[in-house]
Design an enzyme around this catalytic site. Structure first.
Site, PDB file in Angstrom:
ATOM      1  N   GLY A  46     -18.643  33.592  28.068  1.00 34.52           N
ATOM      2  CA  GLY A  46     -19.652  32.744  27.199  1.00 34.52           C
ATOM      3  C   GLY A  46     -19.364  32.808  26.108  1.00 34.52           C
ATOM      4  N   SER A  61     -16.074  31.442  31.141  1.00 38.16           N
ATOM      5  CA  SER A  61     -16.338  29.886  30.748  1.00 38.16           C
ATOM      6  C   SER A  61     -15.961  28.686  31.329  1.00 38.16           C
ATOM      7  CB  SER A  61     -15.809  29.977  29.451  1.00 38.16           C
ATOM      8  OG  SER A  61     -16.575  31.183  28.394  1.00 38.16           O
ATOM      9  N   GLU A 121     -21.346  42.822  32.049  1.00 40.48           N
ATOM     10  CA  GLU A 121     -23.428  43.139  31.253  1.00 40.48           C
ATOM     11  C   GLU A 121     -23.845  44.508  31.384  1.00 40.48           C
ATOM     12  OE1 GLU A 121     -24.173  38.344  30.868  1.00 40.48           O
ATOM     13  OE2 GLU A 121     -25.057  39.448  31.650  1.00 40.48           O
ATOM     14  N   LYS A 154     -28.192  34.837  35.895  1.00 43.69           N
ATOM     15  CA  LYS A 154     -28.947  36.609  34.960  1.00 43.69           C
ATOM     16  C   LYS A 154     -30.166  36.368  34.397  1.00 43.69           C
ATOM     17  CE  LYS A 154     -23.491  36.132  32.742  1.00 43.69           C
ATOM     18  NZ  LYS A 154     -22.966  36.030  31.950  1.00 43.69           N
ATOM     19  N   GLU A 213     -13.368  38.833  36.141  1.00 43.25           N
ATOM     20  CA  GLU A 213     -13.526  38.062  34.300  1.00 43.25           C
ATOM     21  C   GLU A 213     -13.232  38.537  33.206  1.00 43.25           C
ATOM     22  OE1 GLU A 213     -18.205  38.785  35.054  1.00 43.25           O
ATOM     23  OE2 GLU A 213     -17.668  41.158  34.938  1.00 43.25           O
ATOM     24  N   HIS A 266     -21.010  44.074  36.981  1.00 45.36           N
ATOM     25  CA  HIS A 266     -20.465  43.229  36.566  1.00 45.36           C
ATOM     26  C   HIS A 266     -20.510  43.768  34.934  1.00 45.36           C
ATOM     27  CE1 HIS A 266     -21.552  39.574  33.697  1.00 45.36           C
ATOM     28  NE2 HIS A 266     -21.243  38.881  34.844  1.00 45.36           N
ATOM     29  N   ASN A 306     -24.162  32.310  38.948  1.00 42.52           N
ATOM     30  CA  ASN A 306     -25.006  33.956  38.153  1.00 42.52           C
ATOM     31  C   ASN A 306     -26.006  33.177  37.813  1.00 42.52           C
ATOM     32  OD1 ASN A 306     -26.009  36.766  37.611  1.00 42.52           O
ATOM     33  ND2 ASN A 306     -24.058  36.803  36.601  1.00 42.52           N
TER      34      ASN A 306
END
Length: 262
Positions: free
Chosen positions: A180, A220, A106, A14, A174, A104, A12
């Site tokens: 991250g 990660s 986000e 992003k 996730e 996702h 991904n």
């Protein structure tokens, strides 16, 4: 039922790489995998560029007959109409997109997408012949309040409300607290949640479909730890974020079977 699930490593990107950068990136990635004699039948590799890159990447994949699969990072729950800025699943299908990320973390946090919206987007993906990669995961607060797997399982149940029993899907666990952060979940933590998600798939779609559905881990992930996750029986691949922007790193993740001890 025991099914051999073909592992999926999904990158991904992003909001990174413009369409010119994406061409150079894909060429380098394909060369890295070819040079290492990667067997695409053993491990499937997919890339998820920004919308503005999709046509350029699709043209390159077709022209050079590259075996990388193409995915999109999101889609609208509507197929057409007055929805400024949205991207229809029908448009993605015309670009030979195979996968689309739905839900996702986000999107859930920054854009406030509810479980209902995620379920509607899953339905839109199926209407247009796309395979949704359904993302589920908990925050650090969720983990403390509800324990492992409670929130991801609830999110998956909501997303599956629109899914026919025979539809192909991918599930990606996730943990939001790991994305991250550089601090991945342990393989044992990932396995515990992925096993619970597979049980949920069995409850909603039946044992055969649950056995055939790939469940990925994301958070990660890097070349140094991918092999430890892939040893777990219910982890069938990875949804890779930052590490997917480094061709050598991502190629090494795809070739995890070559790592020592796998």
């Amino acid at each position: 039922m025991v099914t051999t699930r073909r592992p999926l490593i999904a990158g991904n990107w992003k909001m990174n790489l413009d369409h010119l950068q994406s061409i150079a990136f894909v060429q380098k990635l394909a060369w890295s995998l070819k040079d290492a004699k990667h067997d695409y039948q053993t491990v499937e590799a997919a890339i998820f560029p920004p919308f503005t890159d999709l046509r350029s990447v699709q043209t390159l994949l077709d022209a050079d007959k590259l075996e990388l699969e193409l995915g999109a990072q999101d889609l609208s729950d509507n197929d057409s109409g007055a929805f400024t800025g949205d991207i229809s699943g029908a448009f993605l299908a015309k670009l030979d997109v195979k996968y689309v990320i739905v839900g996702h973390s986000e999107r859930r946090t920054i854009h406030h997408e509810s479980d209902e919206i995620v379920a509607s987007k899953v339905a839109a993906a199926h209407r247009n012949g796309l395979v949704p990669v359904i993302c589920v995961g908990e925050t650090a607060d969720d983990l403390e309040k509800h324990g492992p797997s409670a929130v991801p399982v609830a999110q998956l149940k909501a997303a599956l409300e629109t899914v026919p029993a025979d539809a192909e899907i991918v599930v990606a666990y996730e943990p939001v607290w790991a994305i991250g952060s550089g601090q991945a979940a342990t393989p044992e933590q990932a396995e515990q949640v992925c096993a619970a998600l597979r049980e949920t798939l069995a409850e909603k779609l039946g044992a055969d479909q649950a056995s055939a559905t790939r469940v990925l881990y994301g958070g990660s992930v890097k070349a140094a730890n991918i092999a430890t996750f892939m040893r777990e029986p219910n982890v069938d691949g990875a949804l890779v974020g930052g590490a997917s922007l480094d061709t050598n790193e991502f190629a090494s993740i795809v070739r995890y079977q070559n790592h020592v001890g796998v």
